[in-house]
Design a protein around this motif. Structure first.
Motif, PDB file in Angstrom:
ATOM      1  N   ASN A   1       0.834  -1.200   0.000  1.00 38.89           N
ATOM      2  CA  ASN A   1       0.000   0.000   0.000  1.00 38.89           C
ATOM      3  C   ASN A   1       0.854   1.229   0.000  1.00 38.89           C
ATOM      4  O   ASN A   1       1.835   1.337   0.714  1.00 38.89           O
ATOM      5  N   GLY A   2       0.420   2.198  -0.786  1.00 33.87           N
ATOM      6  CA  GLY A   2       1.157   3.451  -0.797  1.00 33.87           C
ATOM      7  C   GLY A   2       1.705   3.736  -2.174  1.00 33.87           C
ATOM      8  O   GLY A   2       1.418   3.051  -3.157  1.00 33.87           O
ATOM      9  N   ASN A   3       2.443   4.798  -2.240  1.00 28.97           N
ATOM     10  CA  ASN A   3       3.021   5.191  -3.525  1.00 28.97           C
ATOM     11  C   ASN A   3       4.519   5.219  -3.427  1.00 28.97           C
ATOM     12  O   ASN A   3       5.073   5.598  -2.409  1.00 28.97           O
ATOM     13  N   SER A   4       5.150   4.833  -4.482  1.00 33.01           N
ATOM     14  CA  SER A   4       6.606   4.983  -4.499  1.00 33.01           C
ATOM     15  C   SER A   4       7.104   4.888  -5.915  1.00 33.01           C
ATOM     16  O   SER A   4       6.399   4.448  -6.817  1.00 33.01           O
ATOM     17  N   LYS A   5       8.335   5.319  -6.094  1.00 34.52           N
ATOM     18  CA  LYS A   5       8.973   5.182  -7.403  1.00 34.52           C
ATOM     19  C   LYS A   5       9.911   3.989  -7.367  1.00 34.52           C
ATOM     20  O   LYS A   5      10.117   3.370  -6.334  1.00 34.52           O
ATOM     21  N   SER A   6      10.483   3.687  -8.473  1.00 39.27           N
ATOM     22  CA  SER A   6      11.474   2.613  -8.492  1.00 39.27           C
ATOM     23  C   SER A   6      12.420   2.814  -9.644  1.00 39.27           C
ATOM     24  O   SER A   6      12.085   3.434 -10.643  1.00 39.27           O
ATOM     25  N   ASN A   7      13.590   2.270  -9.510  1.00 35.69           N
ATOM     26  CA  ASN A   7      14.573   2.429 -10.577  1.00 35.69           C
ATOM     27  C   ASN A   7      14.459   1.352 -11.639  1.00 35.69           C
ATOM     28  O   ASN A   7      14.698   1.570 -12.802  1.00 35.69           O
ATOM     29  N   GLU A   8      14.123   0.175 -11.199  1.00 36.65           N
ATOM     30  CA  GLU A   8      13.916  -0.953 -12.107  1.00 36.65           C
ATOM     31  C   GLU A   8      15.159  -1.298 -12.905  1.00 36.65           C
ATOM     32  O   GLU A   8      15.074  -2.000 -13.886  1.00 36.65           O
ATOM     33  N   ALA A   9      16.278  -0.767 -12.501  1.00 36.40           N
ATOM     34  CA  ALA A   9      17.455  -1.001 -13.340  1.00 36.40           C
ATOM     35  C   ALA A   9      18.310  -2.160 -12.842  1.00 36.40           C
ATOM     36  O   ALA A   9      19.404  -2.369 -13.297  1.00 36.40           O
ATOM     37  N   ILE A  10      17.797  -2.887 -11.841  1.00 37.51           N
ATOM     38  CA  ILE A  10      18.656  -3.932 -11.306  1.00 37.51           C
ATOM     39  C   ILE A  10      18.463  -5.211 -12.110  1.00 37.51           C
ATOM     40  O   ILE A  10      17.346  -5.569 -12.449  1.00 37.51           O
TER      41      ILE A  10
END
Lengths: 103, 624
Positions: B412-421
């Motif tokens: 739950n909630g909002n967040s960003k991510s890099n997704e580069a891993i």
């Protein structure tokens, strides 16, 4: 008496010999004087023997020894004189000053 | 033969150290794969009825014995299995981190040490394995040694486990004194309770039970694969393995104390997990709590339940940590603040994580349900059922609570991510344990039977367990807040630091003592220095004395010289002159006397005659 007279002769001889040894300048004459003195001494010896102890013979030997000594001494002395004469040409004692101690 | 399975990872560790860093992971993973294959082979042999025992020459009268029986073979297989998939995961994880050589070498060494510990059948090699795992843990937590918290965590872990290791030493010494043999699986009657308590002490430290559970929190400063392998599945389980191996020795009066330790830890560590604000810290506290389950089961008299939960927990907790590691890479931290709603961006990982969390809470038909049910049943069937069962139930409830809370926070909630891993390796590493989590439950009972252990069963326990799981998960998902800031929560979260905790009561006094000994040392140093200087001064004084004597002697010499000068002068002036005067006188006399020999013979003759006459006169006068 005879003893005293003989002794006086002996003394006179000795005196002459002594005078001669002292006053003569020639070595040979001095030697003569010495001989005379020796003779006088021997005369004394003989006189004392003849008049005091004529029975002791040993003094005769003593006189003979004395006479031998006289002779030897005369020989040696004349040898020296001869040698001196050969080197220096004379036996005068007055000219023998080169025998002195070197200063 | 058995020694191979230990030598291979050690060789891998050496290979990692000697080769280049980019080949490190290949060597280590190969070593782990070979170990896994060997472990599988050993289990196959044991299943065919041929237990393998290897004896090696050890100390005189105490040989080293490695034994692969039913129990140790299965545990060995689980250890190598979990290790292999964590190694695969680590290829991806460590590709983005520094410290690869230390990591891979340490992990291989740890694997070897853990296998030694599991396979050993005599106390000496058991202790060797125990100590080596502790050392590997120390090295691995401090992989990123440039970070202060890694260094501190590593030192704290090592110190606390070291102190409690003394319990193991004491216990083994007592066992050896009483029986004269160091073989583990010989039956012993009437062991002294001191030995039992000593072993309990060692277990308390190694398996992070109360009051020693705080080192596990500090150990979270290491890389996540380390936390996953060591501090959830294997190293902390070494304490449980000790209890299981020595179960037949423990005297009956120690068992209630063991159960009490386990029970208190379940509740205390569970509360810490509920109030935690960091995912890895929560998992660490949860590990403590679940180890408490196992300890409780042993204390209740059902080592089978403990073994079951050991196997199940290894899979569940390691996979939970692996998930946490992926998010740690992306968000650079595992604090709940930072990884809010991280699950939305990594849906597959979140699915696997949720699976493991549900298993932890005890939802059927996952493996966690079966093992937790076994522990609950053990508590119910034991002697002090009230206490044990309530502690176990409370623990089950708390597990579900914090599992639900974690799942909620991650979704739950909002967040960003890099997704580069690059998650490929990491995902692979997580999948296989997940498969076992799903399917393994049905195999637990047969496996336990293979190990000659009983898995207790009780319908009441099942019912209560499921109820606790469902209620807890729901409450955790819906009601628990994301941050607890009040004083009580902080107190619980920080592992109940009472009156300053270990830092004030143990660390600082020890440091003060060290400082004091340094001062004492300095004083002793000064004293020694002073003595030395004193003797030096003394020698110098003696030297002066010698100098004085020297002067004295010299003075005497000078006096002598001076006297010499005086006598010299007096000699010169006085005596010499006198002598010279006399000589001169005689010279003059001689000069005068020379005149007598002036070469004038006549005159000389005259002198001789005069002299002669004078002589005669004298004679006459004197009358001769």
């Amino acid at each position: 008496m005879e003893l005293t007279a003989s002794l006086i002769i002996g003394v006179v001889l000795f005196g002459i010999g002594l005078y001669g040894a002292l006053s003569q300048t020639n070595l040979v004459m001095i030697m003569m004087g010495v001989e005379l003195m020796l003779g006088a001494a021997m005369l004394n010896l003989v006189v004392f023997w003849r008049y005091l102890h004529p029975e002791t013979y040993s003094l005769q030997m003593f006189v003979l020894v004395g006479m031998t000594v006289m002779a030897l001494e005369a020989a040696v002395g004349f040898a020296v004189a001869t040698q001196r004469f050969r080197s220096k040409g004379s036996v005068e004692t007055e000219e023998a000053s080169n025998l002195k101690e070197e200063q | 033969m058995l020694i191979l399975i230990i030598i291979i990872p050690i060789t891998a560790a050496l290979g990692v150290l000697m080769l280049r860093e980019k080949n490190a992971h290949r060597v280590a993973v190969t070593g782990s794969l070979l170990s896994l294959l060997l472990a599988g082979y050993i289990v196959w042999q044991v299943a065919a009825g041929k237990g393998i025992t290897n004896e090696f020459a050890g100390l005189p009268g105490i040989p080293f014995i490695l034994h692969a029986g039913q129990f140790s073979a299965i545990v060995l297989l689980i250890v190598t299995f979990v290790a292999f998939f964590i190694f695969l995961y680590s290829i991806g994880y460590m590709s983005l981190e520094k410290g690869k050589k230390t990591f891979w070498a340490g992990m291989s060494l740890f694997l070897a040490a853990m296998q030694l510990l599991v396979l050993s059948n005599d106390w000496v090699s058991f202790i060797m394995g125990w100590e080596l795992t502790g050392f590997a843990s120390y090295r691995l937590i401090a992989t990123w040694h440039h970070q202060q918290d890694a260094r501190e965590g590593s030192a704290k872990a090592f110190m606390i486990t070291r102190i409690t290791d003394m319990g193991l030493y004491l216990g083994v010494f007592l066992i050896f004194l009483q029986t004269g043999s160091s073989v583990i699986d010989i039956p012993i009657e009437n062991l002294t309770s001191l030995a039992g308590f000593a072993i309990l002490f060692a277990v308390m430290g190694k398996s992070a039970q109360v009051p020693f559970q705080s080192w596990l929190s500090g150990a979270m400063a290491g890389p996540t694969p380390v936390s996953s392998l060591l501090h959830s599945a294997t190293l902390v389980a070494a304490g449980i393995i000790l209890l299981l191996k020595s179960y037949h020795l423990l005297p009956a009066e120690v068992l209630p104390w063991i159960a009490a330790t386990g029970g208190i830890t379940i509740v205390a560590a569970g509360l810490t997990a509920v109030f935690s604000d960091d995912l890895k810290q929560m998992l660490a506290a949860s590990t403590s709590s679940h180890l408490g389950f196992m300890v409780l089961a042993v204390g209740a008299g059902y080592p089978g339940a403990a073994a079951a939960h050991l196997l199940a927990h290894a899979f569940m907790k390691s996979s939970l940590f692996l998930g946490a590691g992926i998010w740690q890479h992306d968000y650079e931290s595992t604090s709940f603040n930072k990884i809010r709603a991280a699950g939305k961006h990594y849906k597959f990982i979140y699915l696997l994580f949720a699976l493991s969390a549900a298993a932890l809470a005890g939802i059927p038909p996952l493996i966690g349900y079966f093992s937790k049910d076994a522990v609950l049943a053990a508590g119910l069937k034991s002697n002090s059922a009230f206490w044990y069962f309530s502690a176990a139930t409370a623990g089950a409830l708390l597990s579900a609570l914090y599992a639900g809370r974690a799942l909620s926070l991650l979704w739950n909630g909002n967040s960003k991510s890099n997704e580069a891993i690059p998650v490929w390796w990491m995902r692979t590493g997580m999948i296989f344990p997940a498969v076992l989590i799903i399917a393994g439950g049905f195999f637990l009972k047969p496996v336990l039977k293979f190990m000659h252990l009983v898995m207790p069963h009780s319908t009441a326990a099942i019912a209560i367990g499921i109820a606790a799981a469902v209620i807890g998960l729901a409450t955790g998902w819906l009601f628990l807040s994301k941050q607890y800031k009040n004083a009580v929560a902080n107190f619980i979260r920080n592992n109940y630091t009472i009156a300053g905790g270990y830092r004030r009561w143990v660390v600082e006094p020890a440091l003060q003592l060290a400082q004091m000994t340094v001062s004492v040392d300095k004083v002793l140093d000064k004293m020694v220095d002073g003595t030395g200087t004193m003797f030096y001064q003394l020698s110098r004084a003696v030297f002066i004395f010698e100098k004085i004597i020297g002067y004295l002697v010299q003075g005497i010499g000078q006096l002598g010289i001076w006297l010499g000068h005086i006598t010299d002068k007096s000699d010169d002036a006085g005596i010499d002159e006198a002598v010279r005067g006399i000589a001169n006188f005689f010279k003059k006399l001689g000069v005068k006397g020379q005149k007598l020999q002036n070469g004038m013979v006549h005159r000389e003759l005259l002198w001789s005659v005069a002299g002669f006459i004078g002589f005669i006169l004298i004679l006459i006068v004197l009358n001769l």
